[in-house]
Design an enzyme around this catalytic site. Structure first.
Site, PDB file in Angstrom:
ATOM      1  CB  SER A  39      -0.965   0.027   1.192  1.00  0.00           C
ATOM      2  OG  SER A  39      -0.265   0.234   2.399  1.00  0.00           O
ATOM      3  CE  LYS A  82      -2.733   2.126   4.923  1.00  0.00           C
ATOM      4  NZ  LYS A  82      -2.480   1.248   3.824  1.00  0.00           N
TER       5      LYS A  82
END
Length: 181
Positions: A39, A82
Site C-alpha cells: 500500500s 500511511k
C-alpha cells in the site's frame, strides 16, 4: 563465597538496568517495525524495516505528508503505515478524475503511485470534514490501499498515532540478521 554473591548481585542489577532502559526506549522513543503489503509502494516496499520515532509527536503535531504508524482497530497487534493527507479541521474530497482537494483547493503532491480510479474514491467522493483531532491518511499506492477512504479505517485520531516512520533500514531479514518480532 562472598565475592561470588557480590558479583552475581552486581551482574543481576546490571541486567535489570539494561532491560529497564530497553523497555523505556521501545515504549517511549522508537521501535523497529516491518512493512507488510504494497500500500505504500513506491516509497516503502513489502519487507522494508523501519524505525518508528515515537517521541517527536509528544512535542509537536503531525504534519501533512508525514508517514505515520497507527493500530488497525479491528485486529489486535496489526498496525498500518500511511501518509497524512488531511489535517485537523480540513475538508478532504476526491473528484471523479482522482484529484485530491483540501478545503476546495487541489492538493499539490507527488507521492501517489498512480491516479486514483473513480471507483476507488471511497467515502472521500463526498466531502470528509475532519474533527479537531482527526487526520486523513492514504497509502502511496492509491488504488491498492485500505486507508481513510474506507469506513473500516476512517479518520485517524491523534491519540491513535504511535509515531512516524523515521528511518528505513535495509531489509536485513533476507540475510538472517533481522527476524520478525
Amino acid at each position: 563465597m562472598n565475592k561470588v554473591m557480590k558479583e552475581m548481585l552486581t551482574t543481576g542489577l546490571y541486567l535489570l538496568c539494561v532491560l529497564c532502559i530497553t523497555y523505556l526506549i521501545i515504549t517511549f522513543v522508537g521501535q523497529r517495525t516491518e512493512v507488510e503489503g504494497e500500500s505504500m509502494e513506491t516509497t516503502l516496499s513489502d519487507g522494508d524495516n523501519l524505525i518508528v520515532d515515537k517521541i517527536t509527536y509528544r512535542f509537536s503535531d503531525p504534519q501533512r505528508f508525514d508517514i505515520i504508524v497507527f493500530p488497525f482497530q479491528y485486529q489486535e497487534n496489526t498496525y498500518y503505515i500511511k501518509r497524512i493527507i488531511g489535517l485537523p479541521g480540513e475538508t478532504v474530497q476526491i473528484d471523479q478524475n482522482g484529484t485530491i482537494y483540501i478545503n476546495g483547493e487541489i492538493l499539490v503532491e507527488n507521492y501517489g503511485k498512480e491516479v486514483i480510479r473513480a471507483d476507488n474514491r471511497g467515502i472521500a467522493a463526498n466531502p470528509v470534514v475532519l474533527g479537531e483531532d482527526e487526520y486523513f491518511v492514504m497509502g502511496d499506492n492509491r488504488n491498492n490501499s485500505s486507508d481513510s477512504r474506507t469506513e473500516i479505517v476512517g479518520n485517524i485520531h491523534r491519540d491513535d498515532i504511535i509515531g512516524r516512520a523515521w528511518l528505513r533500514i535495509w531489509p536485513l531479514s533476507e540475510f538472517g540478521i533481522l527476524k520478525h518480532q
